[in-house]
Design an enzyme around this catalytic site. Sequence first.
Site, PDB file in Angstrom:
ATOM      1  N   GLN A 125      13.470  12.121   4.752  1.00 38.98           N
ATOM      2  CA  GLN A 125      12.338  12.053   5.511  1.00 38.98           C
ATOM      3  C   GLN A 125      11.524  10.546   5.522  1.00 38.98           C
ATOM      4  O   GLN A 125      11.334   9.503   5.436  1.00 38.98           O
ATOM      5  CB  GLN A 125      11.556  13.095   6.559  1.00 38.98           C
ATOM      6  CG  GLN A 125      11.202  12.180   7.271  1.00 38.98           C
ATOM      7  CD  GLN A 125      12.261  12.012   8.721  1.00 38.98           C
ATOM      8  OE1 GLN A 125      12.645  12.985   9.313  1.00 38.98           O
ATOM      9  NE2 GLN A 125      11.644  11.301   8.838  1.00 38.98           N
ATOM     10  N   ASP A 216       3.570  16.234  12.874  1.00 38.76           N
ATOM     11  CA  ASP A 216       4.939  17.042  12.635  1.00 38.76           C
ATOM     12  C   ASP A 216       4.317  18.252  13.593  1.00 38.76           C
ATOM     13  O   ASP A 216       3.520  18.518  13.937  1.00 38.76           O
ATOM     14  CB  ASP A 216       5.018  17.187  11.125  1.00 38.76           C
ATOM     15  CG  ASP A 216       6.688  17.935  11.289  1.00 38.76           C
ATOM     16  OD1 ASP A 216       7.975  17.633  11.935  1.00 38.76           O
ATOM     17  OD2 ASP A 216       7.138  18.043   9.648  1.00 38.76           O
ATOM     18  N   CYS A 256       8.956  12.710  12.155  1.00 39.97           N
ATOM     19  CA  CYS A 256       9.640  12.312  12.394  1.00 39.97           C
ATOM     20  C   CYS A 256      11.028  13.952  12.721  1.00 39.97           C
ATOM     21  O   CYS A 256      12.305  13.578  12.386  1.00 39.97           O
ATOM     22  CB  CYS A 256       9.426  13.866  10.495  1.00 39.97           C
ATOM     23  SG  CYS A 256       9.068  15.048  10.897  1.00 39.97           S
ATOM     24  N   ARG A 284      17.353   6.821   9.177  1.00 35.86           N
ATOM     25  CA  ARG A 284      17.478   8.139   8.329  1.00 35.86           C
ATOM     26  C   ARG A 284      18.862   7.920   8.306  1.00 35.86           C
ATOM     27  O   ARG A 284      18.982   8.184   7.124  1.00 35.86           O
ATOM     28  CB  ARG A 284      17.334   9.903   9.233  1.00 35.86           C
ATOM     29  CG  ARG A 284      16.011   9.787   9.408  1.00 35.86           C
ATOM     30  CD  ARG A 284      15.608  10.466   8.211  1.00 35.86           C
ATOM     31  NE  ARG A 284      16.100  11.230   8.105  1.00 35.86           N
ATOM     32  CZ  ARG A 284      15.578  12.327   7.477  1.00 35.86           C
ATOM     33  NH1 ARG A 284      15.547  13.442   8.256  1.00 35.86           N
ATOM     34  NH2 ARG A 284      17.301  13.560   6.927  1.00 35.86           N
TER      35      ARG A 284
END
Length: 301
Positions: A125, A216, A256, A284
């Site tokens: 990530q 996140d 993310c 990614r």
Amino acid sequence: MRHLLEVDDLTPSELTAVLDRAEAADPDPVLAGRGMALLFEKPSARTRNSMEMAVVQLGGHPIPIRGEEVGLDVRETVEDVTRTLACYHAAIGARVFDHAHLERMAAVDAVPIVNMLSDLAHPLQALADLLTIRQELGRLDVTVAYVGDANNVARSLAFAVAMVGGRFRLAAPPGHRFDEATSERVAAVDGSTGQGIEVHDRPELAVEGADVVYTDVWTSMGQEAQAATRLRAFEGYTITSAMLDTMSPNGIFLHCLPAHRGEEVAADVVDGPRSRVWPQAANRMHAARGLLWWLMEQART
Ligand code: CP
């Protein structure tokens, strides 16, 4: 044998080499005729799909495996699972509950091991995050404000930012910050100030003047029983559009994913004009391809 369990398994120049390969137009088919085992003890949308496609783009054949199929230390030891998969595959990626399992896989040293997320780290990530920052802002010596739980994503991002000369700010309530060992290890790779992580009580203080604001989920996979306590602990840490008004004029928002709109981030932020979460998600795959290409080159030398 080179492995990627955390971002600082790479040197800063190797990190740049991986990012450069991620953007190269014609990747070498370094996995032609070879397989990569992708073991998942936890669910995944982005990691599984980006890794499978990255392996295909390098000429290889990905084989996804559910955790219960091999049963790490249940059906067979971690070491014997690793030796077995290495009979058929050029590399192994694993998403595990326990980071120590990745360390034991790497200690077998049969094929490169790639951490596809553990309780401790999420380096794939962080590679995609750096790639996105470089593409969107044209440089990496940026100030990143991470608001929320100092989890695996935050840890890998802190290493990545420090290694490329950026500044990493964390806004999190006490009890949800990095432990001393992590803070010291980040400071050790800090190519900018050498100070490592800057910690704030309030999100507003971390976000002011930042080039990148990142968050996140407050409750990660495996922490579901703590969800109510965590919601209370992070009250006031939701990233709002008013908060982003104080960041650098060209600043961007990253996440993310998956995102919980109304919890760690307001919907008009994650879906708003500063958000780059979809280029970030797309990266990614490019970052994974760059990393696997580089790892296979190292395995040849
Ligand atoms: N960001 C991330 O790792 O997404 P997945 O859990 O869907 O793989």
